[in-house]
Design an enzyme around this catalytic site. Structure first.
Site, short mmCIF file in Angstrom:
data_model
loop_
_atom_site.label_atom_id
_atom_site.label_comp_id
_atom_site.label_asym_id
_atom_site.label_seq_id
_atom_site.Cartn_x
_atom_site.Cartn_y
_atom_site.Cartn_z
N SER A 7 95.76 -8.02 -16.18
CA SER A 7 95.97 -6.75 -16.87
C SER A 7 97.07 -6.97 -17.89
O SER A 7 97.12 -8.01 -18.57
CB SER A 7 96.29 -5.65 -15.86
OG SER A 7 96.49 -4.43 -16.50
N TYR A 53 93.15 -0.75 -25.92
CA TYR A 53 93.61 -1.85 -25.07
C TYR A 53 94.12 -1.31 -23.72
O TYR A 53 93.75 -1.81 -22.66
CB TYR A 53 94.70 -2.62 -25.81
CG TYR A 53 95.24 -3.81 -25.06
CD1 TYR A 53 94.45 -4.94 -24.84
CD2 TYR A 53 96.55 -3.83 -24.59
CE1 TYR A 53 94.96 -6.04 -24.17
CE2 TYR A 53 97.07 -4.93 -23.92
CZ TYR A 53 96.26 -6.03 -23.70
OH TYR A 53 96.77 -7.12 -23.04
N LYS A 99 92.74 -1.96 -19.91
CA LYS A 99 93.58 -2.57 -18.86
C LYS A 99 93.83 -1.61 -17.71
O LYS A 99 93.92 -2.04 -16.55
CB LYS A 99 94.90 -3.06 -19.47
CG LYS A 99 94.73 -4.21 -20.48
CD LYS A 99 94.13 -5.46 -19.83
CE LYS A 99 94.13 -6.67 -20.75
NZ LYS A 99 93.53 -7.86 -20.14
N1 LIG Z 1 99.82 -12.60 -24.82
C1 LIG Z 1 100.27 -11.43 -24.42
O1 LIG Z 1 101.23 -10.88 -24.99
C2 LIG Z 1 99.65 -10.75 -23.26
C3 LIG Z 1 98.37 -11.03 -22.83
N2 LIG Z 1 97.84 -10.37 -21.75
C4 LIG Z 1 96.49 -10.63 -21.30
O2 LIG Z 1 96.39 -11.97 -20.89
C5 LIG Z 1 95.08 -12.46 -21.14
C6 LIG Z 1 95.16 -13.75 -21.93
O3 LIG Z 1 95.83 -13.49 -23.12
P1 LIG Z 1 96.35 -14.65 -24.10
O4 LIG Z 1 96.52 -15.89 -23.35
O5 LIG Z 1 97.47 -14.09 -24.88
O6 LIG Z 1 95.10 -14.73 -25.08
P2 LIG Z 1 94.56 -15.87 -26.10
O7 LIG Z 1 93.98 -15.12 -27.24
O8 LIG Z 1 95.59 -16.89 -26.35
O9 LIG Z 1 93.36 -16.50 -25.25
C7 LIG Z 1 92.28 -15.72 -24.91
C8 LIG Z 1 91.25 -16.53 -24.17
O10 LIG Z 1 90.13 -15.71 -23.84
C9 LIG Z 1 88.95 -16.30 -24.39
N3 LIG Z 1 88.01 -15.23 -24.76
C10 LIG Z 1 88.20 -14.26 -25.67
N4 LIG Z 1 87.11 -13.50 -25.77
C11 LIG Z 1 86.21 -13.99 -24.89
C12 LIG Z 1 84.87 -13.64 -24.54
N5 LIG Z 1 84.25 -12.61 -25.13
N6 LIG Z 1 84.23 -14.38 -23.61
C13 LIG Z 1 84.85 -15.44 -23.03
N7 LIG Z 1 86.09 -15.80 -23.32
C14 LIG Z 1 86.77 -15.10 -24.24
C15 LIG Z 1 89.46 -17.12 -25.58
O11 LIG Z 1 88.60 -18.15 -25.97
P3 LIG Z 1 87.43 -17.93 -27.09
O12 LIG Z 1 88.04 -17.15 -28.20
O13 LIG Z 1 86.99 -19.30 -27.47
O14 LIG Z 1 86.35 -17.18 -26.38
C16 LIG Z 1 90.72 -17.68 -24.99
O15 LIG Z 1 90.45 -18.76 -24.14
C17 LIG Z 1 94.34 -11.34 -21.86
O16 LIG Z 1 93.55 -10.63 -20.94
C18 LIG Z 1 95.46 -10.47 -22.39
O17 LIG Z 1 95.05 -9.13 -22.53
C19 LIG Z 1 98.56 -9.43 -21.08
C20 LIG Z 1 99.84 -9.13 -21.45
C21 LIG Z 1 100.48 -9.76 -22.57
C1 LIG Z 2 110.64 2.76 -14.91
C2 LIG Z 2 111.09 1.58 -15.57
C3 LIG Z 2 110.23 1.07 -16.65
C4 LIG Z 2 110.70 -0.22 -17.20
C5 LIG Z 2 110.26 -0.85 -18.43
C6 LIG Z 2 109.12 -0.38 -19.22
C7 LIG Z 2 108.75 -1.34 -20.29
C8 LIG Z 2 107.37 -1.13 -20.80
C9 LIG Z 2 107.00 -2.04 -21.91
C10 LIG Z 2 105.54 -2.20 -22.08
C11 LIG Z 2 105.21 -3.39 -22.90
C12 LIG Z 2 103.75 -3.59 -23.05
C13 LIG Z 2 103.45 -4.97 -23.61
C14 LIG Z 2 102.00 -5.25 -23.69
C15 LIG Z 2 101.75 -6.70 -23.95
C16 LIG Z 2 100.34 -6.97 -24.24
O1 LIG Z 2 99.49 -6.79 -23.44
C17 LIG Z 2 100.08 -7.44 -25.60
N1 LIG Z 2 100.96 -8.41 -26.12
C18 LIG Z 2 98.72 -7.87 -25.75
O2 LIG Z 2 98.23 -6.95 -26.61
#
Ligand SMILES: NC(=O)C1=CN([C@@H]2O[C@H](COP(=O)(O)OP(=O)(O)OC[C@H]3O[C@@H](n4cnc5c(N)ncnc54)[C@H](OP(=O)(O)O)[C@@H]3O)[C@@H](O)[C@H]2O)C=CC1
Ligand SMILES: CCCCCCCCCCCCCCCC(=O)[C@@H](N)CO
Length: 326
Positions: free
Chosen positions: A173, A187, A191
């Protein structure tokens, strides 16, 4: 005198009674899920958090399969993991939106012990600006794609449990899946959806010795984030900065440790721990100590949450004032 004694005794006694009560009632029970020599299947394993997870699982002695769309990125990931660990991972090119393709990959990969549903896309934009096609794309990949993966893998996972011990299904998530954030209508919806899926699924598969986890990372340095930052509303960045940024490998470590201990909720940083406690709701909790913290801290964290909202709405107001001036 007697009164004050009673006061001090209850100050110690009441928490102990509460702890004991929580020890008796917390469900599901604690578990450890071994990873060595077991099969972990990671979607989105060719980049960012998924790739870091694949690295880590390989170096901990797991058999690793990764799935994503681009075969080039998969090959690159495979080479990188071989270079740093000497281990070969299996790669599967498929789009999670395509159930048949996902099913073929799962069948070919063999019995899965750990399924990590990590693929995800994120495009931050105000809903008014965002095209409906893009909304649908985000929901399709992040939410429907997760259903496709789980539907394809679950029958095999259930069948092989008796011989192979406990299994795990983990979903990636985001902290934006615990609280709605400006620019993340699609988004966050995708999630938040994963949480409903995970809570319900855990009740359905606990009898099969399968344990569900939900990981909630903050902003994490990955190729995906770099791409997202190119067109991110300023307010999204300001509000998301309330939680610190992490490296992909740090998130992977937290995630894997949490998955191995069967934690339902897996926070990744200190703000994440606060968020997890503040949004505990009716989610399962295996640790009676964490349950104790949730009960005791609930009121005060609601105040903290309201302070965050006060601060965020302040930023939004300021931003509007500035916009109207120019
Ligand atoms: N980076 C962040 O700030 C955060 C990320 N997340 C979550 O973590 C997870 C990974 O994110 P992150 O590592 O940053 O992402 P990246 O964009 O770096 O990597 C995403 C991966 O998912 C694959 N992917 C995307 N679309 C598809 C599809 N339709 N089918 C199969 N594979 C797919 C991509 O490969 P390809 O494109 O070749 O398919 C790649 O391997 C996500 O779910 C994201 O929402 C959560 C919080 C914060
Ligand atoms: C009660 C106390 C609460 C404490 C802290 C609250 C902080 C909330 C911050 C939320 C940040 C969301 C980041 C999403 C990242 C992500 O998924 C993307 N980078 C991908 O799009």
């Amino acid at each position: 005198m007697a009164d004050s004694n009673l006061f001090y005794i209850s100050l110690v006694l009441l928490p102990l009674i509460l702890l004991f009560l929580l020890f008796l009632i917390t469900r599901p029970r604690p578990i450890q899920i071994p990873i060595k020599k077991r099969h972990i299947f990671i979607t989105g394993g060719s980049s960012g958090i998924g790739l870091a997870l694949a690295h880590r699982a390989a170096s901990e002695g797991a058999r690793v399969s990764i799935l994503s769309r681009s075969i080039d990125k998969l090959e690159e990931a495979k080479n990188a993991i071989r270079q740093s660990t000497g281990i070969d991972v299996a790669i599967f090119a498929a789009d999670v939106r395509d159930f048949e393709a996902v099913q073929r990959a799962v069948d070919e990969a063999g019995p899965i012990d750990f399924l990590v549903v990590n693929q995800g896309i994120f495009v931050a934009q105000e809903l008014e600006e965002q095209k409906l096609e893009e909304v649908r794309f985000i929901i399709d990949v992040n939410l429907m794609g997760s259903f496709n993966m789980i539907k394809a893998a679950l029958p095999g996972m259930k069948r092989s449990r008796k011989d192979r011990g406990p299994g795990s299904i983990a979903l990636m998530s985001s902290q934006a899946g615990q609280v709605g954030i400006y620019g993340y209508t699609a988004y966050s919806a995708s999630k938040f959806g994963l949480r409903g899926l995970a809570e319900a699924l855990q009740q359905e598969v606990i009898g099969d010795n399968i344990h569900v986890s939900l990981v909630f990372p903050p902003d994490t340095e990955t190729p995906g984030l770099t791409e997202e930052n190119k067109r991110k509303p300023q307010l999204t960045s300001i509000i998301a900065a309330s939680s610190g940024a992490m490296k992909a490998d740090e998130v992977a470590k937290k995630a894997l440790d949490g998955i191995k201990s069967g934690s339902f909720t897996i926070p990744c940083n200190s703000e994440g721990i606060l968020l997890a406690i503040a949004t505990a709701g009716l989610s399962p909790q295996r640790s009676y100590l964490m349950a104790f913290v949730e009960v005791v801290a609930a009121g005060i964290l609601r105040i903290a949450a309201l302070c965050f909202q006060w601060n965020w709405y302040g930023s939004i107001e300021k931003w509007h004032v500035q916009k109207n001036r120019t």
